[in-house]
Design a protein around this motif. Structure first.
Motif, PDB file in Angstrom:
ATOM      1  N   GLU A  25       0.820  -1.086  -0.082  1.00 25.27           N
ATOM      2  CA  GLU A  25      -0.140  -0.008  -0.014  1.00 25.27           C
ATOM      3  C   GLU A  25       0.804   1.131   0.004  1.00 25.27           C
ATOM      4  OE1 GLU A  25      -2.447  -3.217   2.373  1.00 25.27           O
ATOM      5  OE2 GLU A  25      -0.186  -2.511   1.996  1.00 25.27           O
ATOM      6  N   ILE A  26       1.832   1.430   0.800  1.00 27.90           N
ATOM      7  CA  ILE A  26       2.676   2.409   0.948  1.00 27.90           C
ATOM      8  C   ILE A  26       3.398   2.648  -0.354  1.00 27.90           C
ATOM      9  CG2 ILE A  26       4.839   3.385   2.032  1.00 27.90           C
ATOM     10  CD1 ILE A  26       3.643   2.310   4.560  1.00 27.90           C
ATOM     11  N   GLY A  27       4.049   1.453  -0.899  1.00 29.57           N
ATOM     12  CA  GLY A  27       4.936   1.598  -1.908  1.00 29.57           C
ATOM     13  C   GLY A  27       4.524   1.922  -3.394  1.00 29.57           C
ATOM     14  N   ALA A  28       3.172   1.094  -3.582  1.00 25.88           N
ATOM     15  CA  ALA A  28       2.698   1.219  -4.824  1.00 25.88           C
ATOM     16  C   ALA A  28       1.034   1.038  -4.910  1.00 25.88           C
ATOM     17  CB  ALA A  28       2.947  -0.145  -5.760  1.00 25.88           C
ATOM     18  N   GLU A 138      10.399  -2.069  -8.759  1.00 19.63           N
ATOM     19  CA  GLU A 138      10.796  -2.157  -7.417  1.00 19.63           C
ATOM     20  C   GLU A 138      10.489  -0.700  -6.698  1.00 19.63           C
ATOM     21  OE1 GLU A 138      14.994  -2.736  -7.025  1.00 19.63           O
ATOM     22  OE2 GLU A 138      14.877  -4.489  -8.457  1.00 19.63           O
ATOM     23  N   TYR A 139       9.504  -0.882  -5.602  1.00 21.04           N
ATOM     24  CA  TYR A 139       8.782   0.146  -5.026  1.00 21.04           C
ATOM     25  C   TYR A 139       9.764   0.493  -3.714  1.00 21.04           C
ATOM     26  CZ  TYR A 139       6.432  -3.345  -2.113  1.00 21.04           C
ATOM     27  OH  TYR A 139       6.072  -4.356  -1.290  1.00 21.04           O
ATOM     28  N   GLU A 140       9.625   1.837  -3.104  1.00 15.15           N
ATOM     29  CA  GLU A 140      10.418   2.233  -2.097  1.00 15.15           C
ATOM     30  C   GLU A 140       9.332   2.444  -0.953  1.00 15.15           C
ATOM     31  OE1 GLU A 140      12.148   6.088  -3.490  1.00 15.15           O
ATOM     32  OE2 GLU A 140      10.420   6.904  -4.403  1.00 15.15           O
ATOM     33  N   LEU A 190       7.040  11.526   0.436  1.00 17.94           N
ATOM     34  CA  LEU A 190       7.571  10.900  -0.740  1.00 17.94           C
ATOM     35  C   LEU A 190       6.857  11.099  -2.097  1.00 17.94           C
ATOM     36  CD1 LEU A 190      10.139   9.693  -1.364  1.00 17.94           C
ATOM     37  CD2 LEU A 190       9.354   7.152  -0.843  1.00 17.94           C
ATOM     38  N   PRO A 191       5.485  11.033  -2.335  1.00 19.73           N
ATOM     39  CA  PRO A 191       4.914  11.398  -3.752  1.00 19.73           C
ATOM     40  C   PRO A 191       5.013  12.725  -3.922  1.00 19.73           C
ATOM     41  CG  PRO A 191       3.589   9.789  -2.184  1.00 19.73           C
ATOM     42  CD  PRO A 191       4.472  10.128  -1.403  1.00 19.73           C
ATOM     43  N   ARG A 192       5.045  13.771  -2.998  1.00 21.82           N
ATOM     44  CA  ARG A 192       5.297  15.164  -3.484  1.00 21.82           C
ATOM     45  C   ARG A 192       6.865  15.262  -4.049  1.00 21.82           C
ATOM     46  NH1 ARG A 192       5.234  18.477  -6.172  1.00 21.82           N
ATOM     47  NH2 ARG A 192       4.958  20.691  -5.550  1.00 21.82           N
ATOM     48  N   LEU A 193       7.732  14.608  -3.422  1.00 15.16           N
ATOM     49  CA  LEU A 193       9.097  14.737  -3.750  1.00 15.16           C
ATOM     50  C   LEU A 193       9.108  14.069  -5.350  1.00 15.16           C
ATOM     51  CD1 LEU A 193      11.958  15.434  -3.326  1.00 15.16           C
ATOM     52  CD2 LEU A 193      12.329  13.314  -2.296  1.00 15.16           C
ATOM     53  N   PHE A 202       1.962  14.762  -7.722  1.00 13.04           N
ATOM     54  CA  PHE A 202       2.429  13.798  -6.842  1.00 13.04           C
ATOM     55  C   PHE A 202       2.666  12.531  -7.936  1.00 13.04           C
ATOM     56  CE2 PHE A 202      -0.864  15.903  -4.219  1.00 13.04           C
ATOM     57  CZ  PHE A 202      -0.044  16.198  -3.027  1.00 13.04           C
ATOM     58  N   ALA A 203       3.444  11.770  -7.369  1.00 13.57           N
ATOM     59  CA  ALA A 203       3.936  10.549  -8.104  1.00 13.57           C
ATOM     60  C   ALA A 203       4.230   9.127  -7.341  1.00 13.57           C
ATOM     61  CB  ALA A 203       4.857  10.850  -9.039  1.00 13.57           C
ATOM     62  N   GLU A 204       4.392   8.126  -7.661  1.00 20.30           N
ATOM     63  CA  GLU A 204       5.037   7.050  -7.210  1.00 20.30           C
ATOM     64  C   GLU A 204       5.954   6.712  -8.034  1.00 20.30           C
ATOM     65  OE1 GLU A 204       1.654   4.771  -4.163  1.00 20.30           O
ATOM     66  OE2 GLU A 204       2.060   4.145  -5.959  1.00 20.30           O
TER      67      GLU A 204
END
Length: 213
Positions: A25-28, A138-140, A190-193, A202-204
């Motif tokens: 959920e957090i990463g993707a 690979e998600y972060e 992190l999505p804002r960065l 925003f982005a993942e």
């Protein structure tokens, strides 16, 4: 949005791998919401490795909310020991091999190979060791260790999609709410960065180590 042609006569098959109950959920999470909005989906398999009775219920509830627009989905929350996955590597590898036999995904989401959490690294290493003919992203995960890198694959998200992801996380994972980092500010940061880096709000972001055209 994705660097390959859709399979003929069917939707996408997606495999999501997470070491812990809120990792996917957090990463993707936002990306999965967007994919279901914009692409036909044949099936999504959502796999969590380490859990306990309380967190398993939370994870299953969360996954159902993320996958409610998918015509077919399978959620598996396992009970490997949190923090000890490297010491259970043989069993995890065996589990991955069985998963590979029953499901052939077009797209796999897994952990970042250089993640400082030992459980995350093992899942990433065994993903690449097991699946050799699939697109792997690979998600972060933001964390205390400060291991953020330089991703090369971005999925833009609008504010409403990001907020939907956040609402599910905050409402579902009640057992995590005492942790100082588990809040909307962290989930937005992190999505804002990554949005700024990709000329979006925003982005993942993901690491796409091998892409075949």
């Amino acid at each position: 949005m994705l660097p390959f042609k859709l399979p003929a006569h069917r939707g996408l098959r997606i495999l999501c791998l997470g070491a812990h109950c809120d990792d996917i959920e957090i990463g993707a999470g936002g990306t999965l919401l967007r994919l279901q909005e914009e692409y036909p989906i044949e099936k999504i398999e959502w796999v969590v490795l380490a859990s306990n009775d309380v967190r398993k219920q939370e994870a299953e509830n969360s996954a159902r909310q993320f996958l409610n627009k998918s015509a077919s989905s399978k959620i598996e929350v396992n009970s490997f020991r949190d923090g000890f996955l490297p010491f259970q590597a043989e069993a995890v590898k065996g589990y991955f091999e069985e998963l590979k036999k029953r499901f052939v995904p077009d797209l796999i989401f897994t952990h970042y190979r250089d993640d400082r959490h030992q459980d995350h690294r093992l899942v990433s290493d065994l993903t690449w060791n097991t699946w050799r003919n699939n697109l792997i992203l690979e998600y972060e995960i933001p964390k205390y260790d400060g291991d953020l890198g330089k991703p090369n694959f971005y999925i833009s998200l609008d504010a409403s999609m990001l907020e939907k992801r956040n609402q599910i996380l905050l409402a579902t994972f009640v057992s995590q709410q005492s942790k100082h980092w588990f809040d909307r500010d962290t989930f937005n940061a992190l999505p804002r960065l990554r949005g700024m880096e990709s000329a979006n709000q925003f982005a993942e972001a993901f690491y796409a180590r091998k892409i075949t055209l």
